[in-house]
Design a protein around this motif. Structure first.
Motif, PDB file in Angstrom:
ATOM      1  N   SER A 131      25.812  20.295 160.877  1.00 53.25           N
ATOM      2  CA  SER A 131      26.639  19.752 161.977  1.00 53.25           C
ATOM      3  C   SER A 131      26.844  20.809 163.043  1.00 53.25           C
ATOM      4  N   ARG A 132      27.113  22.032 162.586  1.00 52.26           N
ATOM      5  CA  ARG A 132      27.399  23.089 163.559  1.00 52.26           C
ATOM      6  C   ARG A 132      26.164  23.454 164.370  1.00 52.26           C
ATOM      7  N   ALA A 133      25.020  23.515 163.701  1.00 48.32           N
ATOM      8  CA  ALA A 133      23.775  23.807 164.432  1.00 48.32           C
ATOM      9  C   ALA A 133      23.487  22.671 165.418  1.00 48.32           C
ATOM     10  N   ALA A 134      23.678  21.426 164.957  1.00 53.42           N
ATOM     11  CA  ALA A 134      23.391  20.271 165.821  1.00 53.42           C
ATOM     12  C   ALA A 134      24.287  20.298 167.058  1.00 53.42           C
ATOM     13  N   ARG A 135      25.562  20.598 166.855  1.00 58.76           N
ATOM     14  CA  ARG A 135      26.493  20.662 167.996  1.00 58.76           C
ATOM     15  C   ARG A 135      26.099  21.807 168.940  1.00 58.76           C
ATOM     16  N   ALA A 158      16.055  25.805 157.997  1.00 58.51           N
ATOM     17  CA  ALA A 158      14.942  25.171 158.716  1.00 58.51           C
ATOM     18  C   ALA A 158      15.454  24.415 159.942  1.00 58.51           C
ATOM     19  N   VAL A 159      16.568  23.699 159.786  1.00 53.53           N
ATOM     20  CA  VAL A 159      17.115  22.947 160.931  1.00 53.53           C
ATOM     21  C   VAL A 159      17.437  23.921 162.069  1.00 53.53           C
ATOM     22  N   SER A 160      18.108  25.028 161.729  1.00 54.79           N
ATOM     23  CA  SER A 160      18.513  25.975 162.785  1.00 54.79           C
ATOM     24  C   SER A 160      17.298  26.582 163.475  1.00 54.79           C
ATOM     25  N   ILE A 161      16.319  26.980 162.677  1.00 57.05           N
ATOM     26  CA  ILE A 161      15.124  27.597 163.272  1.00 57.05           C
ATOM     27  C   ILE A 161      14.421  26.590 164.189  1.00 57.05           C
ATOM     28  N   ILE A 162      14.282  25.383 163.700  1.00 50.33           N
ATOM     29  CA  ILE A 162      13.559  24.372 164.486  1.00 50.33           C
ATOM     30  C   ILE A 162      14.324  24.024 165.768  1.00 50.33           C
ATOM     31  N   LEU A 163      15.638  23.855 165.654  1.00 47.35           N
ATOM     32  CA  LEU A 163      16.404  23.539 166.876  1.00 47.35           C
ATOM     33  C   LEU A 163      16.313  24.691 167.864  1.00 47.35           C
ATOM     34  N   ASP A 164      16.334  25.906 167.358  1.00 45.46           N
ATOM     35  CA  ASP A 164      16.240  27.040 168.281  1.00 45.46           C
ATOM     36  C   ASP A 164      14.861  27.105 168.931  1.00 45.46           C
ATOM     37  N   ARG A 165      13.817  26.842 168.127  1.00 47.23           N
ATOM     38  CA  ARG A 165      12.463  26.854 168.723  1.00 47.23           C
ATOM     39  C   ARG A 165      12.326  25.774 169.782  1.00 47.23           C
ATOM     40  N   LEU A 166      12.976  24.630 169.526  1.00 49.38           N
ATOM     41  CA  LEU A 166      12.837  23.533 170.483  1.00 49.38           C
ATOM     42  C   LEU A 166      13.699  23.728 171.719  1.00 49.38           C
ATOM     43  N   PHE A 167      14.943  24.170 171.508  1.00 48.83           N
ATOM     44  CA  PHE A 167      15.869  24.159 172.642  1.00 48.83           C
ATOM     45  C   PHE A 167      16.519  25.500 172.932  1.00 48.83           C
ATOM     46  N   GLY A 168      16.275  26.471 172.078  1.00 48.49           N
ATOM     47  CA  GLY A 168      16.999  27.731 172.239  1.00 48.49           C
ATOM     48  C   GLY A 168      16.377  28.654 173.263  1.00 48.49           C
TER      49      GLY A 168
END
Ligand SMILES: C[S@@+](CC[C@H](N)C(=O)[O-])C[C@H]1O[C@@H](n2cnc3c(N)ncnc32)[C@H](O)[C@@H]1O
Length: 431
Positions: A279-283, A418-428
Motif C-alpha cells: 500500500s505504501r509503495a503504491a501510494r 518486487a513491487v517497489s522495484i518495478i514501480l520505481d523502474r516504471l515511474f521513479g
C-alpha cells in the motif's frame, strides 16, 4: 568557427554544404570549412594511407605517421586558436545538443578526423585526439557523415548562422525536453483540427499548454531525458494529474491461483506486511488502486479487519498517516472482480513473473511506462511461487523479469520488494 576536416573523400561534403543553413553560413563566412586529404601527405608511389592490422583480422588501419603529418600541418598553420581535435568514432560519447552547444561556445577551431576502413591507429587517438564523438550506435563506412552531422548541429549555435538567434534554444532538448507539437494552416486538415488553445490568442495559456505538451511528449518518447531537466516536482505532478498519468495504473496482489514450492496450484495466506508495505509503495508512486486478491473467506475477513482497523478504527486514531497509506487499498475475490471494481475500460492486463511463460507478449519497462501514460494498465503480482501459468496466459503482457546481479543466479525477491522495484523502474526515474 573553422572546421578542419581530415578526409579521404572531401567531395562528399560538396552537396550537403552547398545549400541550406550551413551553405549560407559558409557563404557569409560565419563558418569556414577546410579540407585536408591524408593522401596528399603520403610519400610512396601508391599514396598508401593504410596498412594491415598487427595481430591479423579484417579491415585496414589508417597509418599514424600520415595522420600525424596532416594534424601537424593543420596546427602549424593555425596559431593560436581554441582548438578541439575530434575523432568521429562509434566508440565515442554520443553527440547531443549539449555537446554541440559546448563545442560552439568554447572553441573556434574544430578539427574533425574522419576514419575509414577498420579505423585509425590507436596511438593517434592517444596522443592527438581531444575527444571521440559518435553520431549513433551503428557503424558507418567512414567518419564523413558523422562530421557533416556534427558541423550542422554545432553551426546552429554560432551567432548569426540562424536568422533568429534564439531559435536553437527554443527547440527540442531545451532543458532536456522535447518540443511541443506544431500546427499551421489549414485549421482543419483531413478531419483533424488544431488544439483550441492555439487559436485563443491567450499567450500565457498557450505557453502553459506548450510546456505541458513538452513534458508529456518527453515522458512518452524520451523519459530518460527528464532526469536531467529542471522540471519541478510540482510541474510534473500537475501534468501527471491533468493527463491522468499514474492514475492509469492499478496493481493486484494475487493469492490464488498461484504455485507452491512443489508446483501445486494453491491459495496463499495474505500477510500483514504485504498489505502495508505494498500500500505504501503504491501510494508513493501514485498508483490508483491496490487490490489484495483472495477468494478465501477467512482471508478476506482478515484483510477486512486490518483495513477497518487502520482506516476507521483505533489504528486510525493512533496513526493517521497509516490510514493515508491505505486509502487506495481494496479487497477483491478474483482478478476479474478486481478489474470490474477498477472499472477502467479496455485496460491492459500485465503479469509479472520470475519465470518465462509462453503466451503473453513480453514488455519492457520503458514500453510499459509509455503505455501507462495514455491507457489504463493493471499489473498483477503473484505470491507463493508465482501466478499460475494459465492466469499469466490470460494477460496481454508479461513484464520483463527483474534479473538482479547475483553471480549464482539467485533472485528470490519478496513480492513486496518486487513491487517497489518495478514501480520505481516504471515511474521513479522519470519524475
Ligand atoms: C567501419 S568504421 C570502423 C569501426 C571500428 N572498426 C569499430 O568497430 O569501432 C570506419 C570509420 O567510420 C567512422 N564511424 C563509423 N561509425 C561511426 C559512428 N557511429 N559515429 C561516428 N563515426 C563513425 C569512424 O571514423 C571509423 O573510423
Amino acid at each position: 568557427m573553422t572546421f578542419d576536416i581530415i578526409t579521404l573523400f572531401p567531395k562528399m561534403f560538396d552537396s550537403p554544404f552547398s545549400e541550406g543553413i550551413v551553405g549560407q553560413a559558409v557563404g557569409a563566412k560565419k563558418i569556414n570549412l577546410s579540407f585536408w586529404n591524408p593522401r596528399d601527405y603520403t610519400s610512396d608511389k601508391h599514396k598508401s594511407v593504410d596498412d594491415r592490422p598487427f595481430g591479423g583480422g579484417d579491415g585496414m588501419v589508417m597509418l599514424p605517421e600520415i595522420l600525424k603529418r596532416v594534424l601537424s600541418d593543420i596546427k602549424g598553420k593555425n596559431q593560436p586558436k581554441k582548438r578541439r581535435v575530434v575523432y568521429l568514432s562509434p566508440q565515442g560519447a554520443l553527440l547531443n545538443q549539449k555537446k554541440a552547444k559546448y563545442l560552439a561556445e568554447n572553441f573556434d577551431q574544430i578539427v574533425l578526423l574522419c576514419g575509414r576502413y577498420g579505423g585509425i591507429d590507436e596511438r593517434i587517438i592517444q596522443t592527438e585526439v581531444d575527444e571521440e564523438i559518435s553520431v549513433g550506435d551503428y557503424i558507418l563506412s567512414g567518419g564523413e557523415l558523422g562530421a557533416m552531422v556534427l558541423i550542422d548541429t554545432v553551426a546552429r549555435f554560432i551567432p548569426g548562422v540562424l536568422g533568429n538567434e534564439v531559435s536553437p534554444l527554443e527547440e527540442s532538448f531545451k532543458d532536456n525536453l522535447l518540443e511541443h507539437p506544431l500546427y499551421t494552416r489549414p485549421r482543419e486538415f483531413e478531419g483533424r483540427g488544431v488544439p483550441e488553445v492555439l487559436l485563443s490568442g491567450n499567450h500565457s495559456k498557450i505557453l502553459e499548454w506548450r510546456k505541458e505538451q513538452s513534458i508529456l511528449r518527453t515522458l512518452e518518447k524520451r523519459p530518460d531525458l527528464l532526469r536531467e531537466s529542471t522540471v519541478t516536482d510540482e510541474e510534473m505532478t500537475q501534468v501527471a494529474e491533468r493527463s491522468s498519468l499514474r492514475k492509469n495504473v492499478a496493481i493486484g496482489l494475487v493469492h490464488y491461483p498461484v504455485y507452491n514450492k512443489t508446483g501445486e496450484v494453491v491459495a496463499t495466506n495474505v500477510t500483514n506486511f504485504d498489505i502495508h508495505d505494498i500500500s505504501r509503495a503504491a501510494r508513493t508512486y501514485g498508483v490508483d488502486q491496490y487490490y489484495v486478491i483472495t477468494p478465501a473467506e477467512e482471508q478476506l475477513a482478515f484483510v477486512g479487519r486490518v483495513l477497518d482497523h487502520w482506516q476507521k478504527g483505533r489504528g486510525h486514531q493512533y496513526n493517521p498517516s497509516r490510514t493515508d497509506s491505505l486509502i487506495n487499498t481494496q479487497l477483491a475475490t478474483s482478478v476479474e472482480a478486481a478489474l470490474e471494481s477498477w472499472g477502467a475500460k479496455g485496460c491492459h492486463l500485465v503479469a509479472t513473473s520470475a519465470r518465462q511463460v509462453v503466451g503473453p507478449k513480453l514488455i519492457g519497462y520503458n514500453d510499459l511506462r509509455v503505455l501507462a501514460i495514455r491507457e489504463p494498465v493493471f499489473i498483477l503480482f503473484g505470491t507463493g511461487y508465482g501466478i499460475e501459468n494459465s492466469m499469466v496466459r490470460q494477460c496481454e503482457y508479461l513484464l520483463e523479469p527483474i534479473k538482479g546481479r547475483a553471480a549464482d543466479g539467485f533472485r528470490h525477491l519478496s513480492v513486496r520488494s518486487a513491487v517497489s522495484i518495478i514501480l520505481d523502474r516504471l515511474f521513479g526515474s522519470c519524475y
